[in-house]
Design a protein around this motif. Structure first.
Motif, PDB file in Angstrom:
ATOM      1  N   ASP A 190      52.026 -38.309  22.073  1.00  0.00           N
ATOM      2  CA  ASP A 190      51.127 -37.016  22.147  1.00  0.00           C
ATOM      3  C   ASP A 190      51.528 -35.824  21.432  1.00  0.00           C
ATOM      4  O   ASP A 190      51.458 -34.954  21.656  1.00  0.00           O
ATOM      5  CB  ASP A 190      50.900 -36.649  23.761  1.00  0.00           C
ATOM      6  CG  ASP A 190      50.374 -37.649  24.715  1.00  0.00           C
ATOM      7  OD1 ASP A 190      49.490 -38.503  24.220  1.00  0.00           O
ATOM      8  OD2 ASP A 190      50.887 -37.779  25.756  1.00  0.00           O
ATOM      9  N   VAL A 191      51.961 -36.434  20.072  1.00  0.00           N
ATOM     10  CA  VAL A 191      52.404 -35.168  19.231  1.00  0.00           C
ATOM     11  C   VAL A 191      51.174 -35.031  18.046  1.00  0.00           C
ATOM     12  O   VAL A 191      50.593 -35.969  17.833  1.00  0.00           O
ATOM     13  CB  VAL A 191      53.869 -35.478  18.695  1.00  0.00           C
ATOM     14  CG1 VAL A 191      55.008 -35.510  19.602  1.00  0.00           C
ATOM     15  CG2 VAL A 191      53.848 -37.027  18.065  1.00  0.00           C
ATOM     16  N   THR A 192      51.356 -33.816  17.521  1.00  0.00           N
ATOM     17  CA  THR A 192      50.372 -33.715  16.647  1.00  0.00           C
ATOM     18  C   THR A 192      50.758 -34.219  15.158  1.00  0.00           C
ATOM     19  O   THR A 192      51.912 -34.997  14.832  1.00  0.00           O
ATOM     20  CB  THR A 192      50.378 -32.111  16.232  1.00  0.00           C
ATOM     21  OG1 THR A 192      51.705 -31.796  15.595  1.00  0.00           O
ATOM     22  CG2 THR A 192      50.033 -31.328  17.451  1.00  0.00           C
ATOM     23  N   GLU A 193      49.902 -34.490  13.838  1.00  0.00           N
ATOM     24  CA  GLU A 193      50.012 -35.249  12.986  1.00  0.00           C
ATOM     25  C   GLU A 193      50.957 -34.439  12.153  1.00  0.00           C
ATOM     26  O   GLU A 193      51.776 -34.825  11.362  1.00  0.00           O
ATOM     27  CB  GLU A 193      48.777 -35.274  12.163  1.00  0.00           C
ATOM     28  CG  GLU A 193      48.753 -36.051  10.862  1.00  0.00           C
ATOM     29  CD  GLU A 193      47.410 -36.315  10.111  1.00  0.00           C
ATOM     30  OE1 GLU A 193      47.434 -36.443   8.971  1.00  0.00           O
ATOM     31  OE2 GLU A 193      46.452 -36.336  10.727  1.00  0.00           O
ATOM     32  N   GLU A 194      51.003 -33.032  12.587  1.00  0.00           N
ATOM     33  CA  GLU A 194      52.049 -32.111  11.652  1.00  0.00           C
ATOM     34  C   GLU A 194      53.339 -32.711  12.038  1.00  0.00           C
ATOM     35  O   GLU A 194      54.362 -32.590  11.124  1.00  0.00           O
ATOM     36  CB  GLU A 194      51.695 -30.929  11.792  1.00  0.00           C
ATOM     37  CG  GLU A 194      52.595 -29.830  11.308  1.00  0.00           C
ATOM     38  CD  GLU A 194      52.457 -28.290  11.728  1.00  0.00           C
ATOM     39  OE1 GLU A 194      53.346 -27.461  11.299  1.00  0.00           O
ATOM     40  OE2 GLU A 194      51.648 -28.065  12.352  1.00  0.00           O
ATOM     41  N   VAL A 195      53.774 -32.712  13.375  1.00  0.00           N
ATOM     42  CA  VAL A 195      55.125 -33.275  13.613  1.00  0.00           C
ATOM     43  C   VAL A 195      55.490 -34.541  13.047  1.00  0.00           C
ATOM     44  O   VAL A 195      56.512 -34.659  12.669  1.00  0.00           O
ATOM     45  CB  VAL A 195      55.128 -33.256  15.288  1.00  0.00           C
ATOM     46  CG1 VAL A 195      56.419 -33.889  15.645  1.00  0.00           C
ATOM     47  CG2 VAL A 195      54.741 -32.015  15.902  1.00  0.00           C
ATOM     48  N   VAL A 196      54.576 -35.528  13.021  1.00  0.00           N
ATOM     49  CA  VAL A 196      54.892 -36.760  12.400  1.00  0.00           C
ATOM     50  C   VAL A 196      55.162 -36.748  10.848  1.00  0.00           C
ATOM     51  O   VAL A 196      56.119 -37.295  10.435  1.00  0.00           O
ATOM     52  CB  VAL A 196      53.623 -37.636  12.748  1.00  0.00           C
ATOM     53  CG1 VAL A 196      53.854 -39.120  11.974  1.00  0.00           C
ATOM     54  CG2 VAL A 196      53.513 -37.934  14.123  1.00  0.00           C
ATOM     55  N   ASP A 197      54.373 -35.889  10.223  1.00  0.00           N
ATOM     56  CA  ASP A 197      54.524 -35.611   8.977  1.00  0.00           C
ATOM     57  C   ASP A 197      55.836 -35.156   8.595  1.00  0.00           C
ATOM     58  O   ASP A 197      56.543 -35.388   7.658  1.00  0.00           O
ATOM     59  CB  ASP A 197      53.435 -34.545   8.174  1.00  0.00           C
ATOM     60  CG  ASP A 197      52.105 -35.567   8.101  1.00  0.00           C
ATOM     61  OD1 ASP A 197      51.901 -36.690   8.281  1.00  0.00           O
ATOM     62  OD2 ASP A 197      51.181 -34.729   8.033  1.00  0.00           O
ATOM     63  N   ARG A 198      56.388 -34.343   9.412  1.00  0.00           N
ATOM     64  CA  ARG A 198      57.573 -33.320   9.205  1.00  0.00           C
ATOM     65  C   ARG A 198      58.639 -34.241   9.393  1.00  0.00           C
ATOM     66  O   ARG A 198      59.659 -34.370   8.603  1.00  0.00           O
ATOM     67  CB  ARG A 198      57.674 -32.228  10.267  1.00  0.00           C
ATOM     68  CG  ARG A 198      58.853 -31.335  10.070  1.00  0.00           C
ATOM     69  CD  ARG A 198      58.876 -30.248  10.999  1.00  0.00           C
ATOM     70  NE  ARG A 198      59.495 -30.594  12.343  1.00  0.00           N
ATOM     71  CZ  ARG A 198      59.130 -29.911  13.274  1.00  0.00           C
ATOM     72  NH1 ARG A 198      59.034 -28.597  13.387  1.00  0.00           N
ATOM     73  NH2 ARG A 198      59.567 -30.483  14.578  1.00  0.00           N
ATOM     74  N   VAL A 199      58.804 -35.425  10.198  1.00  0.00           N
ATOM     75  CA  VAL A 199      59.805 -36.411  10.326  1.00  0.00           C
ATOM     76  C   VAL A 199      59.880 -37.336   9.147  1.00  0.00           C
ATOM     77  O   VAL A 199      60.716 -37.420   8.736  1.00  0.00           O
ATOM     78  CB  VAL A 199      59.289 -37.036  11.511  1.00  0.00           C
ATOM     79  CG1 VAL A 199      60.500 -38.445  11.614  1.00  0.00           C
ATOM     80  CG2 VAL A 199      59.617 -36.350  12.902  1.00  0.00           C
ATOM     81  N   PHE A 200      58.749 -37.768   8.606  1.00  0.00           N
ATOM     82  CA  PHE A 200      58.507 -38.667   7.735  1.00  0.00           C
ATOM     83  C   PHE A 200      58.690 -38.067   6.160  1.00  0.00           C
ATOM     84  O   PHE A 200      58.965 -38.902   5.304  1.00  0.00           O
ATOM     85  CB  PHE A 200      57.392 -39.856   7.968  1.00  0.00           C
ATOM     86  CG  PHE A 200      57.586 -40.458   9.054  1.00  0.00           C
ATOM     87  CD1 PHE A 200      58.303 -41.770   9.133  1.00  0.00           C
ATOM     88  CD2 PHE A 200      56.922 -40.184  10.117  1.00  0.00           C
ATOM     89  CE1 PHE A 200      58.499 -42.608  10.187  1.00  0.00           C
ATOM     90  CE2 PHE A 200      57.090 -41.067  11.201  1.00  0.00           C
ATOM     91  CZ  PHE A 200      57.777 -42.434  11.194  1.00  0.00           C
ATOM     92  N   ARG A 201      58.527 -36.853   6.048  1.00  0.00           N
ATOM     93  CA  ARG A 201      58.563 -36.342   4.844  1.00  0.00           C
ATOM     94  C   ARG A 201      60.121 -36.374   4.070  1.00  0.00           C
ATOM     95  O   ARG A 201      60.166 -36.410   2.997  1.00  0.00           O
ATOM     96  CB  ARG A 201      57.896 -34.887   4.578  1.00  0.00           C
ATOM     97  CG  ARG A 201      58.896 -33.926   5.166  1.00  0.00           C
ATOM     98  CD  ARG A 201      58.536 -32.338   4.642  1.00  0.00           C
ATOM     99  NE  ARG A 201      56.780 -32.174   5.275  1.00  0.00           N
ATOM    100  CZ  ARG A 201      56.665 -31.253   6.208  1.00  0.00           C
ATOM    101  NH1 ARG A 201      57.722 -30.676   6.824  1.00  0.00           N
ATOM    102  NH2 ARG A 201      55.296 -31.223   6.647  1.00  0.00           N
ATOM    103  N   ASN A 202      61.067 -36.464   5.109  1.00  0.00           N
ATOM    104  CA  ASN A 202      62.409 -36.544   4.511  1.00  0.00           C
ATOM    105  C   ASN A 202      62.878 -38.095   4.197  1.00  0.00           C
ATOM    106  O   ASN A 202      64.009 -38.213   3.827  1.00  0.00           O
ATOM    107  CB  ASN A 202      63.304 -35.929   5.715  1.00  0.00           C
ATOM    108  CG  ASN A 202      62.998 -34.424   5.856  1.00  0.00           C
ATOM    109  OD1 ASN A 202      62.766 -33.683   4.937  1.00  0.00           O
ATOM    110  ND2 ASN A 202      62.882 -33.993   6.897  1.00  0.00           N
ATOM    111  N   PHE A 203      62.038 -38.719   4.569  1.00  0.00           N
ATOM    112  CA  PHE A 203      62.343 -40.436   4.085  1.00  0.00           C
ATOM    113  C   PHE A 203      62.318 -40.465   2.583  1.00  0.00           C
ATOM    114  O   PHE A 203      61.433 -39.969   2.106  1.00  0.00           O
ATOM    115  CB  PHE A 203      61.500 -41.252   4.806  1.00  0.00           C
ATOM    116  CG  PHE A 203      61.810 -41.719   6.118  1.00  0.00           C
ATOM    117  CD1 PHE A 203      62.176 -42.792   6.608  1.00  0.00           C
ATOM    118  CD2 PHE A 203      61.901 -40.507   7.208  1.00  0.00           C
ATOM    119  CE1 PHE A 203      62.588 -43.103   8.036  1.00  0.00           C
ATOM    120  CE2 PHE A 203      62.153 -41.081   8.566  1.00  0.00           C
ATOM    121  CZ  PHE A 203      62.529 -42.246   8.960  1.00  0.00           C
TER     122      PHE A 203
END
Length: 432
Positions: free
Chosen positions: A415-428
């Motif tokens: 139940d997290v927003t797409e913005e949170v998910v993007d923030r996690v994966f942009r550093n990969f």
């Protein structure tokens, strides 16, 4: 971005190497693999099998390189999709042509972390495990590696899920108390559950500093009067001569940095100028810099020569270990706050290292799990809501408990927003 179409990327670091790996994943990956691979048809291969052949340009049929092809069938793959890996010679030219061939055959370039993003979206891991993947890739010290691996294997996720289970059970009882007062829980039972949950959350938060230090490393400042033995102790900690040792006071006028690893943590030990009153403007600048380094360090070792008159320490931060050096010589003073150490004989060196470990990691730090800043924020929100629930009567604590559960859900990526998910994966990196 379409999250089902086939994606490809080089999965190994840039530069020359013996082996280079190119990944291909998504709907139609097996068909694309058949267009670029000459040998056994990947469409007829079972998952977990490999075969040797050639990777070719689908437009010309030109062989690019010999290739070992590994096939993984959905859902038993890293991404949960059909996934192919081409193991090639690690030449930049070979890997570049391999990616071009896959693009020409119908794949597109993967975005940063898109393989792991698909693993998360396809239920192969939760968001906490995905963040542990990045931590494992970036780990420079042994402790960071161990903590990240525990996170990847679900150690943090299991603790959070068990905690959620307790809170959800309590929430159900609280709701029942509102609807059916005779079936509610006793007040002391609710408080006990909440206090246990708070203890678990606080225990995880206590590991956050150790996790951060394991990931980024720590700075260890050696401070003391001239000729207190700072350079000798630095060399003893390193195990080799890095700093110039001289009986002449004031030899070190600037600071000297040296990397080392203790208890799996990458450290930078900083040997500083001797701290004393001086009229020499260069030495005085060195003293000021030494005190500034001490203020900014993660841990300070204040050294005092036990065979000389006892000095008065300068103002030091609380995170300071006091060390009485030259323990091989007859002491002129003793103080229980000071740990006696001899850089010459090694006396007290193991005890000093143990004290450093305790100061940096605290209790249970070495056995902890990786915690990202995002996960720490979620735990802090859960802690606040649980503390609030303790102050409320049972019939009013439901909302606070719900918000605590929601914070823990966010930690796991539910139940997290797409913005949170993007923030996690942009550093990969691309390819992971």
């Amino acid at each position: 971005m379409h999250l089902k179409d086939p994606i490809c990327a080089v999965a190994t670091p840039p530069g020359k190497g013996a082996i280079g790996v190119v990944r291909l994943s998504g709907k139609g990956a097996l068909e694309i693999g058949a267009r670029v691979f000459r040998g056994k048809d990947p469409r007829g291969m079972k998952g977990g099998r490999f075969t040797l052949g050639h990777l070719v340009d689908p437009r010309t049929g030109e062989a690019i390189d010999q290739a070992l092809l590994l096939v993984f069938r959905a859902p038993r793959s890293y991404t949960g999709e059909d996934l192919l890996e081409f193991h090639l010679h690690g030449s930049p030219a070979v890997l570049r042509r391999a990616v071009e061939a896959l693009l020409a055959a119908g794949a597109r370039m993967a975005g940063p972390g898109e393989f792991t993003l698909r693993a998360y979206l396809n239920g192969k891991m939760d968001l906490a495990q995905a963040e542990a993947v990045l931590a494992l890739i970036e780990a420079e010290g042994e402790l960071a590696r161990r903590q990240a691996l525990r996170g990847l294997e679900g150690a943090l996720s299991r603790r959070i899920e068990a905690l959620q289970g307790k809170l959800l059970d309590l929430l159900a009882h609280v709701q029942a108390l509102l609807d059916y007062p005779e079936e509610g829980v006793e007040p002391h039972e609710a408080a006990t559950v909440i206090r246990e949950a708070l203890g678990e959350v606080e225990g995880l938060l206590a590991q956050a500093r150790a996790s951060a230090l394991a990931q980024r490393g720590a700075r260890l400042a050696l401070i003391g009067a001239p000729n207190a033995g700072k350079s000798s102790l630095l060399n003893a900690l390193l195990g080799y001569e890095r700093a110039l040792v001289s009986p002449i006071p004031g030899t070190t006028r600037d600071y000297l940095e040296a990397p080392l690893e203790l208890f799996g943590i990458p450290l930078v030990a900083v040997d500083t100028a001797g701290v004393r009153e001086t009229e020499d403007p260069i030495e005085r600048a060195g003293v000021e810099r030494a005190l500034r380094i001490a203020e900014e360090a993660d841990l300070v070792l204040y050294l005092a020569d036990s065979s000389a008159p006892r000095p008065t320490p300068p103002p030091l931060p609380p995170r300071t270990i006091y060390v009485a050096t030259k323990a091989d010589l007859p002491p002129l003073w003793e103080d229980p706050r000071y740990l006696r150490v001899s850089s010459l004989t090694g006396e007290g060196l193991l005890a000093l290292k143990a004290r450093i470990r305790e100061a940096l990691l605290g209790e249970g730090g070495e056995g902890g799990v990786f915690l990202s800043d995002r996960q720490k924020e979620a735990l802090l929100r859960a802690k606040e809501r649980l503390e609030e629930a303790l102050t409320l009567p049972e019939d009013l604590m439901g909302l606070a408990l719900e918000e605590a559960v929601q914070a823990l859900n966010a930690l796991l990526g539910r139940d997290v927003t797409e913005e949170v998910v993007d923030r996690v994966f942009r550093n990969f990196c691309v390819g992971k």
